[in-house]
Design a protein around this motif. Structure first.
Motif, mmCIF file in Angstrom:
data_model
loop_
_atom_site.group_PDB
_atom_site.id
_atom_site.type_symbol
_atom_site.label_atom_id
_atom_site.label_comp_id
_atom_site.label_asym_id
_atom_site.label_seq_id
_atom_site.Cartn_x
_atom_site.Cartn_y
_atom_site.Cartn_z
ATOM 1 N N PHE A 85 0.805 -1.222 0.000
ATOM 2 C CA PHE A 85 0.000 0.000 0.000
ATOM 3 C C PHE A 85 0.843 1.279 0.000
ATOM 4 O O PHE A 85 0.600 2.183 -0.800
ATOM 5 C CB PHE A 85 -0.958 0.005 1.197
ATOM 6 C CG PHE A 85 -1.802 1.234 1.263
ATOM 7 C CD1 PHE A 85 -2.842 1.423 0.368
ATOM 8 C CD2 PHE A 85 -1.551 2.221 2.206
ATOM 9 C CE1 PHE A 85 -3.625 2.560 0.416
ATOM 10 C CE2 PHE A 85 -2.324 3.361 2.261
ATOM 11 C CZ PHE A 85 -3.368 3.531 1.364
ATOM 12 N N THR A 114 0.883 3.890 -3.058
ATOM 13 C CA THR A 114 0.321 5.222 -2.819
ATOM 14 C C THR A 114 1.325 6.308 -3.181
ATOM 15 O O THR A 114 0.977 7.294 -3.835
ATOM 16 C CB THR A 114 -0.101 5.370 -1.342
ATOM 17 O OG1 THR A 114 -1.051 4.359 -1.042
ATOM 18 C CG2 THR A 114 -0.695 6.730 -1.072
ATOM 19 N N LEU A 174 0.774 9.195 -6.082
ATOM 20 C CA LEU A 174 0.887 10.619 -5.768
ATOM 21 C C LEU A 174 2.018 11.268 -6.567
ATOM 22 O O LEU A 174 1.920 12.420 -6.984
ATOM 23 C CB LEU A 174 1.091 10.826 -4.271
ATOM 24 C CG LEU A 174 -0.130 10.551 -3.399
ATOM 25 C CD1 LEU A 174 0.228 10.670 -1.926
ATOM 26 C CD2 LEU A 174 -1.281 11.472 -3.745
#
Length: 165
Positions: free
Chosen positions: A21, A25, A29
């Motif tokens: 995760f 992530t 981003l």
């Protein structure tokens, strides 16, 4: 055997999710941030280029045919403020340069009331160069990445043209 295996593997999905995760992530981003920086740079580039192209057709012959053809620094600032969609005027700076003079607006809001004509009449002849330099100070989401202590990056572009009319 299957009952014993399921008890020993309990919680694997949670650990795997936690391991995947965070990097996923950060990757997503990062993609969004790179796209935002590219969009801001392209917007600034097109706005400055448009100003320069408008300026080269407002030379001495334009003023001879129509006195309303001249534009002031305030007009140029208004023009870039309306064309640079999504960019804050307080973070944008412009420098207008002709062969002998230079006018800086840091930030562009400081020149909103400037009534001086640009390019000036004595430096507005066909064949003379003009240059407009624009910069925009931005704060990336990942300000911790990079060498800037205040977390700000400056995007800088310029356009140099020759007066045509």
């Amino acid at each position: 055997m299957t009952d014993r295996r399921s008890r020993t593997q309990r919680g694997n999905a949670t650990v795997e999710f936690a391991l995947v995760f965070l990097p996923l992530t950060l990757l997503m981003l990062g993609v969004v941030e790179v796209a935002r920086i590219g969009w801001l740079h392209q917007t600034l580039t097109m706005s400055v280029k448009t100003l320069a192209r408008q300026a080269i057709v407002r030379g001495e012959k334009c003023m001879e045919s129509s006195p309303g053809c001249t534009k002031t620094i305030a007009n140029w600032v208004q023009s870039i403020s309306s064309s640079a969609i999504g960019m804050e005027s307080g973070k944008m700076s412009l420098t207008f340069t002709t062969q002998g003079t230079s006018k800086s607006c840091v930030p562009v809001t400081s020149c909103q009331g400037d009534g001086s004509v640009w390019p000036p009449a004595e430096e507005n002849a066909v064949g003379l160069p003009i240059a407009i330099r624009g910069s925009y100070e931005m704060a990336p989401f990942f300000w911790l990445i990079g060498d800037r202590p205040n977390g700000r990056w400056t995007l800088t572009v310029s356009s140099r043209e020759v007066i045509q009319f």
